[in-house]
Design a protein around this motif. Structure first.
Motif, PDB file in Angstrom:
ATOM      1  N   GLN A   1       3.600  28.556 -11.237  1.00  0.00           N
ATOM      2  CA  GLN A   1       2.683  28.956 -12.304  1.00  0.00           C
ATOM      3  C   GLN A   1       1.264  29.160 -11.790  1.00  0.00           C
ATOM      4  N   TYR A   2       0.815  28.313 -10.885  1.00  0.00           N
ATOM      5  CA  TYR A   2      -0.601  28.306 -10.499  1.00  0.00           C
ATOM      6  C   TYR A   2      -0.869  28.777  -9.074  1.00  0.00           C
ATOM      7  N   SER A   3       0.158  28.977  -8.261  1.00  0.00           N
ATOM      8  CA  SER A   3       0.111  29.617  -6.933  1.00  0.00           C
ATOM      9  C   SER A   3      -0.265  28.664  -5.801  1.00  0.00           C
ATOM     10  N   PRO A   4       0.387  28.825  -4.658  1.00  0.00           N
ATOM     11  CA  PRO A   4       0.044  28.024  -3.481  1.00  0.00           C
ATOM     12  C   PRO A   4      -1.395  28.241  -3.021  1.00  0.00           C
ATOM     13  N   GLN A   5      -1.919  29.453  -3.207  1.00  0.00           N
ATOM     14  CA  GLN A   5      -3.291  29.740  -2.787  1.00  0.00           C
ATOM     15  C   GLN A   5      -4.294  28.854  -3.519  1.00  0.00           C
ATOM     16  N   ALA A   6      -4.110  28.729  -4.846  1.00  0.00           N
ATOM     17  CA  ALA A   6      -5.024  27.893  -5.632  1.00  0.00           C
ATOM     18  C   ALA A   6      -4.930  26.435  -5.214  1.00  0.00           C
ATOM     19  N   VAL A   7      -3.737  25.979  -4.889  1.00  0.00           N
ATOM     20  CA  VAL A   7      -3.538  24.582  -4.480  1.00  0.00           C
ATOM     21  C   VAL A   7      -4.240  24.305  -3.152  1.00  0.00           C
ATOM     22  N   THR A   8      -4.120  25.208  -2.201  1.00  0.00           N
ATOM     23  CA  THR A   8      -4.750  24.986  -0.900  1.00  0.00           C
ATOM     24  C   THR A   8      -6.270  24.996  -1.014  1.00  0.00           C
ATOM     25  N   VAL A   9      -6.810  25.839  -1.883  1.00  0.00           N
ATOM     26  CA  VAL A   9      -8.264  25.877  -2.080  1.00  0.00           C
ATOM     27  C   VAL A   9      -8.749  24.530  -2.612  1.00  0.00           C
ATOM     28  N   LEU A  10      -8.045  23.979  -3.603  1.00  0.00           N
ATOM     29  CA  LEU A  10      -8.446  22.677  -4.148  1.00  0.00           C
ATOM     30  C   LEU A  10      -8.323  21.586  -3.097  1.00  0.00           C
ATOM     31  N   ALA A  11      -7.232  21.588  -2.340  1.00  0.00           N
ATOM     32  CA  ALA A  11      -7.047  20.570  -1.298  1.00  0.00           C
ATOM     33  C   ALA A  11      -8.196  20.599  -0.297  1.00  0.00           C
ATOM     34  N   ARG A  12      -8.655  21.780   0.039  1.00  0.00           N
ATOM     35  CA  ARG A  12      -9.792  21.915   0.955  1.00  0.00           C
ATOM     36  C   ARG A  12     -11.034  21.247   0.357  1.00  0.00           C
ATOM     37  N   HIS A  13     -11.313  21.510  -0.914  1.00  0.00           N
ATOM     38  CA  HIS A  13     -12.491  20.933  -1.566  1.00  0.00           C
ATOM     39  C   HIS A  13     -12.394  19.405  -1.640  1.00  0.00           C
ATOM     40  N   MET A  14     -11.176  18.899  -1.670  1.00  0.00           N
ATOM     41  CA  MET A  14     -10.981  17.453  -1.784  1.00  0.00           C
ATOM     42  C   MET A  14     -10.942  16.749  -0.434  1.00  0.00           C
ATOM     43  N   GLY A  15     -11.119  17.488   0.662  1.00  0.00           N
ATOM     44  CA  GLY A  15     -11.253  16.847   1.959  1.00  0.00           C
ATOM     45  C   GLY A  15     -10.152  17.094   2.960  1.00  0.00           C
ATOM     46  N   ILE A  16      -9.172  17.934   2.619  1.00  0.00           N
ATOM     47  CA  ILE A  16      -8.112  18.246   3.582  1.00  0.00           C
ATOM     48  C   ILE A  16      -8.636  19.317   4.542  1.00  0.00           C
ATOM     49  N   LYS A  17      -8.673  18.998   5.820  1.00  0.00           N
ATOM     50  CA  LYS A  17      -9.243  19.898   6.819  1.00  0.00           C
ATOM     51  C   LYS A  17      -8.191  20.482   7.760  1.00  0.00           C
TER      52      LYS A  17
END
Length: 298
Positions: free
Chosen positions: A103-119
């Motif tokens: 529903q919300y796409s892998p792209q959107a998930v990876t962007v959020l993970a980046r903002h939350m500190g996943i490098k």
């Protein structure tokens, strides 16, 4: 500490004298279901109601030409009926996580993970919904701290000041912060993650086990997520409590390069809700001593 970024404890291995590889920062292991909160947080931020009911049936993703569709399965192979999103998070139901990913796409998930500190590298692929990414313990601890800090991420801080021999400061640490989530999304995620301990895959924290008085004996509310990878190769427990300390991640597995299933450790299969949960409990019991009445802010 979610509110300052200060690292309170760092255990990278069993014995530095004989084992000098740091599993906190150097090791990158498959995270399994501990990645699922990033998918749920993406959905909540876009307005999804955690009480939404979705069918417990397989969701399929289109694959490149010549490959069959990919349809993630539940670990217990049970399907049918309707599940709330909140309940699916608590019990780590793969079909619902796959539904949200589509529903919300892998792209959107990876962007959020980046903002939350996943490098670490994150490929925006559907299989992220089952936690195929290889991440460090440091990253996962830091990312979960974002939920505990009303959506504000702070990079981990190991030292606060460097002085010369005369005591003059030659370097002062300035925290690196970013508002990754709005407070509403952060609070909803906190409530959903509490369900993992209260009625989900980490429910043993609240139950008796064998001759133990209580499995976890943690009186504080606990927001957490468990993760277990294929063939019991990695087991994770990541969580936090409302006490002043702290976001904590525990990983259990064999050294890098060893594909040894943990299906018979002391006669038990190692999942995120078993031995890693015990380690989390024993550490947090000391770290939060005297704060049994602490409660999450509302």
């Amino acid at each position: 500490d979610p509110h300052t970024g200060f690292v309170k404890a760092w255990v990278g291995g069993p014995d530095f004298k004989h084992f000098q590889f740091d599993h906190v920062q150097q090791a990158h292991r498959q995270v399994g279901s501990t990645f699922k909160p990033f998918i749920y947080a993406t959905a909540v931020r876009e307005g999804m109601d955690p009480c939404l009911r979705v069918p417990n049936q397989k969701t399929c993703f289109d694959m490149p030409e010549g490959q069959p569709d990919w349809c993630p399965e539940n670990s217990d192979a049970k399907y049918g009926g309707m599940l709330t999103v909140k309940g699916a998070m608590a019990n780590s139901v793969n079909t619902v996580t796959a539904y949200l990913m589509k529903q919300y796409s892998p792209q959107a998930v990876t962007v959020l993970a980046r903002h939350m500190g996943i490098k670490s590298p994150l490929d925006p692929v559907p299989s992220l919904c089952l936690g195929v990414a290889d991440l460090s313990l440091e990253e996962m601890t830091s990312a979960f701290a974002t939920f505990a800090n009303e959506g504000v991420h702070i990079d981990p801080i190991v030292f606060t000041r460097i002085e010369d021999k005369n005591g003059n400061a030659i370097y002062d640490v300035t925290p690196t912060t970013e508002e990754a989530l709005d407070p509403r999304t952060s609070y909803i995620m906190l409530d959903m993650l509490k369900g993992v301990a209260d009625r989900g895959t980490a429910m043993r924290l609240r139950m008796g086990w064998g001759n133990r008085a209580k499995y976890g004996n943690i009186k504080n509310p606990t927001a957490c997520k468990t993760g277990t990878t294929q063939n019991y190769g990695d087991a994770w427990f990541v969580g936090y409590t409302p006490a002043r300390c702290c976001s904590t991640a525990v990983w259990m597995g064999y050294a890098a390069g060893q594909s040894i299933p943990m299906d018979k450790v002391h006669g038990r299969r190692v999942t995120g809700g078993s031995f890693p949960a015990i380690i989390f409990e024993r550490y947090m019991a000391v770290a939060t001593k005297g704060e049994d009445d602490a409660a999450f802010a509302t």
